[in-house]
Design a protein around this motif. Structure first.
Motif, PDB file in Angstrom:
ATOM      1  N   THR A   1       0.805  -1.238  -0.010  1.00  0.00           N
ATOM      2  CA  THR A   1       0.071   0.107  -0.052  1.00  0.00           C
ATOM      3  C   THR A   1       0.844   1.187  -0.029  1.00  0.00           C
ATOM      4  OG1 THR A   1      -1.694  -0.921   1.053  1.00  0.00           O
ATOM      5  CG2 THR A   1      -1.828   1.317   1.474  1.00  0.00           C
ATOM      6  N   GLU A   2       1.809   1.174   0.802  1.00  0.00           N
ATOM      7  CA  GLU A   2       2.965   2.331   0.822  1.00  0.00           C
ATOM      8  C   GLU A   2       3.428   2.738  -0.505  1.00  0.00           C
ATOM      9  OE1 GLU A   2       4.906   5.349   3.078  1.00  0.00           O
ATOM     10  OE2 GLU A   2       3.103   4.800   2.814  1.00  0.00           O
ATOM     11  N   TYR A   3       4.119   1.468  -0.999  1.00  0.00           N
ATOM     12  CA  TYR A   3       4.796   1.557  -2.320  1.00  0.00           C
ATOM     13  C   TYR A   3       3.827   2.446  -3.299  1.00  0.00           C
ATOM     14  CZ  TYR A   3       5.943   0.113  -7.092  1.00  0.00           C
ATOM     15  OH  TYR A   3       6.366   0.182  -8.397  1.00  0.00           O
ATOM     16  N   PHE A   4       2.348   2.095  -3.645  1.00  0.00           N
ATOM     17  CA  PHE A   4       1.682   2.565  -4.477  1.00  0.00           C
ATOM     18  C   PHE A   4       1.286   4.230  -4.131  1.00  0.00           C
ATOM     19  CE2 PHE A   4       0.961  -1.913  -6.045  1.00  0.00           C
ATOM     20  CZ  PHE A   4       1.091  -1.552  -7.420  1.00  0.00           C
ATOM     21  N   SER A   5       1.155   4.254  -2.842  1.00  0.00           N
ATOM     22  CA  SER A   5       0.786   5.751  -2.371  1.00  0.00           C
ATOM     23  C   SER A   5       2.132   6.846  -2.869  1.00  0.00           C
ATOM     24  CB  SER A   5       0.563   5.618  -0.783  1.00  0.00           C
ATOM     25  OG  SER A   5       0.397   6.838  -0.418  1.00  0.00           O
ATOM     26  N   LEU A   6       3.291   6.061  -2.352  1.00  0.00           N
ATOM     27  CA  LEU A   6       4.318   7.007  -2.653  1.00  0.00           C
ATOM     28  C   LEU A   6       4.472   7.210  -4.272  1.00  0.00           C
ATOM     29  CD1 LEU A   6       7.095   5.463  -0.147  1.00  0.00           C
ATOM     30  CD2 LEU A   6       5.943   7.945  -0.025  1.00  0.00           C
TER      31      LEU A   6
END
Length: 213
Positions: A80-85
């Motif tokens: 989730t963090e990967y795609f958010s960034l």
């Protein structure tokens, strides 16, 4: 920090599970020390920090507690963090931090083509808006008696970078509209050569720590 986080999450996502030394070796081939201000030692620190925050899972082999012998893979929160960034940097122009777009380009293939096209259109609008406002910002600097005249060159160099990015973004948009490259959900346009696969399948020894004199 956000650029470093995206690079670490992104490279783990490509090769997971992968050892810390393998990840370090791969990122060094990307020359991240020159454009993302990441030094080799900070890669291990960054991996451990991401694991501490729950974005990576550490998998230690044979009880070894050394950075080069710990492998990593993304957790659900890490995904989730990967795609958010990735989306945050893709959709937002930040002329003072060109490393963000540089890192984003490394992982654009994990998004679908229609989203990348829409994001490029949005970036063009942002850059065009900045170009229109530039002359007025320059006039304000030149007319302000409290501002040294040379300060206007700081604005001009930023404007020049933005102008260059605008040209590139328009050209890149045309290329991906014409079908260049491959994105999520599409057949890949590139496969690693067999030697590269073998290279990554090998578990290297971590570099020896330098002995103190």
């Amino acid at each position: 920090m956000s650029t470093t986080r995206l690079l670490l999450l992104g490279v783990v996502r490509i090769f997971q599970p992968a050892y810390g030394y393998q990840l370090r070796r791969e990122l060094m081939t990307w020359k991240v020390e020159s454009w993302a201000n990441i030094n080799p030692g900070s890669i291990y620190t960054g991996l451990r920090t991401l694991a501490k925050h729950g974005y990576l899972q550490e998998i230690e082999q044979d009880g070894a507690n050394r950075p080069g012998r710990t492998s990593y893979k993304l957790t659900a929160d890490g995904e989730t963090e990967y795609f958010s960034l990735l989306r945050g940097m893709l959709w937002t122009v930040d002329g003072f931090h060109p490393d963000k777009m540089q890192a984003t380009l490394s992982f654009l293939w994990s998004l679908r083509r229609d989203e990348v096209i829409a994001a490029m259109e949005a970036r063009i609008s942002q850059l065009e808006s900045q170009a229109k406002s530039g002359p007025f910002a320059e006039r304000q600097i030149l007319e302000d008696p409290g501002t040294p005249s040379h300060v206007v060159e700081m604005l001009r160099i930023t404007t020049a970078r933005d102008d260059g990015e605008l040209r590139w973004t328009r050209e890149f948009l045309d290329r991906i509209r014409d079908g260049a490259y491959s994105f999520a959900g599409e057949p890949t346009d590139w496969k690693p050569y067999p030697g590269m696969v073998t290279h990554w399948g090998e578990i290297p020894d971590a570099p020896e720590a330098a002995e103190e004199p």
